[in-house]
Design a protein around this motif. Structure first.
Motif, PDB file in Angstrom:
ATOM      1  N   ASP A  27      71.760  40.497  32.370  1.00 22.57           N
ATOM      2  CA  ASP A  27      72.339  40.313  33.685  1.00 22.57           C
ATOM      3  C   ASP A  27      72.723  38.853  33.894  1.00 22.57           C
ATOM      4  O   ASP A  27      72.341  37.972  33.122  1.00 22.57           O
ATOM      5  CB  ASP A  27      71.418  40.820  34.790  1.00 22.57           C
ATOM      6  N   ALA A  28      73.503  38.629  34.934  1.00 22.94           N
ATOM      7  CA  ALA A  28      74.010  37.284  35.216  1.00 22.94           C
ATOM      8  C   ALA A  28      72.881  36.285  35.429  1.00 22.94           C
ATOM      9  O   ALA A  28      72.942  35.146  34.964  1.00 22.94           O
ATOM     10  CB  ALA A  28      74.927  37.325  36.437  1.00 22.94           C
ATOM     11  N   ARG A  29      71.823  36.721  36.091  1.00 25.82           N
ATOM     12  CA  ARG A  29      70.716  35.799  36.383  1.00 25.82           C
ATOM     13  C   ARG A  29      70.067  35.286  35.097  1.00 25.82           C
ATOM     14  O   ARG A  29      69.744  34.106  34.985  1.00 25.82           O
ATOM     15  CB  ARG A  29      69.681  36.500  37.261  1.00 25.82           C
ATOM     16  N   MET A  32      72.490  32.836  33.416  1.00 19.83           N
ATOM     17  CA  MET A  32      72.528  31.570  34.142  1.00 19.83           C
ATOM     18  C   MET A  32      71.245  30.775  33.942  1.00 19.83           C
ATOM     19  O   MET A  32      71.279  29.552  33.790  1.00 19.83           O
ATOM     20  CB  MET A  32      72.787  31.822  35.630  1.00 19.83           C
ATOM     21  N   TYR A  45      79.494  28.903  33.350  1.00 16.29           N
ATOM     22  CA  TYR A  45      78.239  29.575  33.020  1.00 16.29           C
ATOM     23  C   TYR A  45      77.470  30.049  34.256  1.00 16.29           C
ATOM     24  O   TYR A  45      76.453  30.718  34.135  1.00 16.29           O
ATOM     25  CB  TYR A  45      77.351  28.661  32.182  1.00 16.29           C
ATOM     26  N   TYR A  46      77.968  29.699  35.449  1.00 13.94           N
ATOM     27  CA  TYR A  46      77.269  30.032  36.691  1.00 13.94           C
ATOM     28  C   TYR A  46      78.155  30.765  37.704  1.00 13.94           C
ATOM     29  O   TYR A  46      77.701  31.096  38.789  1.00 13.94           O
ATOM     30  CB  TYR A  46      76.721  28.752  37.347  1.00 13.94           C
ATOM     31  N   ASP A  47      79.388  31.024  37.350  1.00 10.63           N
ATOM     32  CA  ASP A  47      80.366  31.574  38.289  1.00 10.63           C
ATOM     33  C   ASP A  47      80.233  33.094  38.411  1.00 10.63           C
ATOM     34  O   ASP A  47      80.862  33.854  37.682  1.00 10.63           O
ATOM     35  CB  ASP A  47      81.783  31.199  37.852  1.00 10.63           C
ATOM     36  N   THR A  48      79.426  33.526  39.366  1.00 13.43           N
ATOM     37  CA  THR A  48      79.219  34.964  39.561  1.00 13.43           C
ATOM     38  C   THR A  48      80.399  35.622  40.272  1.00 13.43           C
ATOM     39  O   THR A  48      80.469  36.847  40.345  1.00 13.43           O
ATOM     40  CB  THR A  48      77.939  35.236  40.368  1.00 13.43           C
ATOM     41  N   LEU A  49      81.312  34.822  40.800  1.00  8.08           N
ATOM     42  CA  LEU A  49      82.488  35.368  41.480  1.00  8.08           C
ATOM     43  C   LEU A  49      83.683  35.527  40.538  1.00  8.08           C
ATOM     44  O   LEU A  49      84.707  36.081  40.935  1.00  8.08           O
ATOM     45  CB  LEU A  49      82.874  34.485  42.675  1.00  8.08           C
ATOM     46  N   HIS A  52      84.871  38.665  35.520  1.00  6.32           N
ATOM     47  CA  HIS A  52      83.912  39.324  34.621  1.00  6.32           C
ATOM     48  C   HIS A  52      82.521  38.687  34.698  1.00  6.32           C
ATOM     49  O   HIS A  52      81.694  38.889  33.815  1.00  6.32           O
ATOM     50  CB  HIS A  52      84.427  39.289  33.182  1.00  6.32           C
ATOM     51  N   GLY A  53      82.279  37.923  35.745  1.00  3.67           N
ATOM     52  CA  GLY A  53      80.981  37.285  35.908  1.00  3.67           C
ATOM     53  C   GLY A  53      80.879  35.996  35.110  1.00  3.67           C
ATOM     54  O   GLY A  53      81.855  35.521  34.534  1.00  3.67           O
ATOM     55  N   PRO A  54      79.696  35.418  35.063  1.00  3.76           N
ATOM     56  CA  PRO A  54      79.531  34.153  34.341  1.00  3.76           C
ATOM     57  C   PRO A  54      79.690  34.347  32.834  1.00  3.76           C
ATOM     58  O   PRO A  54      79.456  35.429  32.295  1.00  3.76           O
ATOM     59  CB  PRO A  54      78.112  33.713  34.682  1.00  3.76           C
TER      60      PRO A  54
END
Length: 86
Positions: A27-29, A32, A45-49, A52-54
Motif C-alpha cells: 500500500d501507499a503508506r 512512503m 514518492y509521497y504523492d498520493t494524489l 497511480h499513487g506514489p
C-alpha cells in the motif's frame, strides 16, 4: 570490515530450492514509509494524489521479498526464521 573466514556464505546447492508462495499487500503508506526511512525527498514518492499513487522506491522490492529470503535461509541452514545468530 568482515573477515572473509567469518562471512557466512550460502551454498550453491540452494539454487533451485523452492520455499512456497508468499502473499503480502502493498500500500501507499508502506511505500512512503520506506522512502521516508531512506531520507528520500523526491515528492513523487509521497504523492498520493497522483493518478497511480506514489512511486515505489527502486529498492522497495526488498521489503516484500524479505519473507521469502528468510524462508530460503531457514531451509538452507536449518536455522529457524526468527533466529539471527545461526
Amino acid at each position: 570490515m568482515i573477515d572473509r573466514e567469518d562471512a557466512r556464505a550460502i551454498a550453491g546447492s540452494v539454487a533451485g530450492t523452492e520455499v512456497g508462495a508468499f502473499s503480502t499487500s502493498l500500500d501507499a503508506r508502506w511505500m512512503m514509509a520506506y522512502s521516508a526511512a531512506l531520507g528520500v525527498g523526491d515528492p513523487r514518492y509521497y504523492d498520493t494524489l497522483a493518478e497511480h499513487g506514489p512511486v515505489a522506491h527502486p529498492l522497495f522490492s526488498v521489503c516484500y521479498e524479505w519473507p521469502a529470503v528468510l524462508a530460503l535461509r531457514a531451509k538452507a541452514t536449518g536455522c529457524p526464521r526468527r533466529r539471527t545468530d545461526c
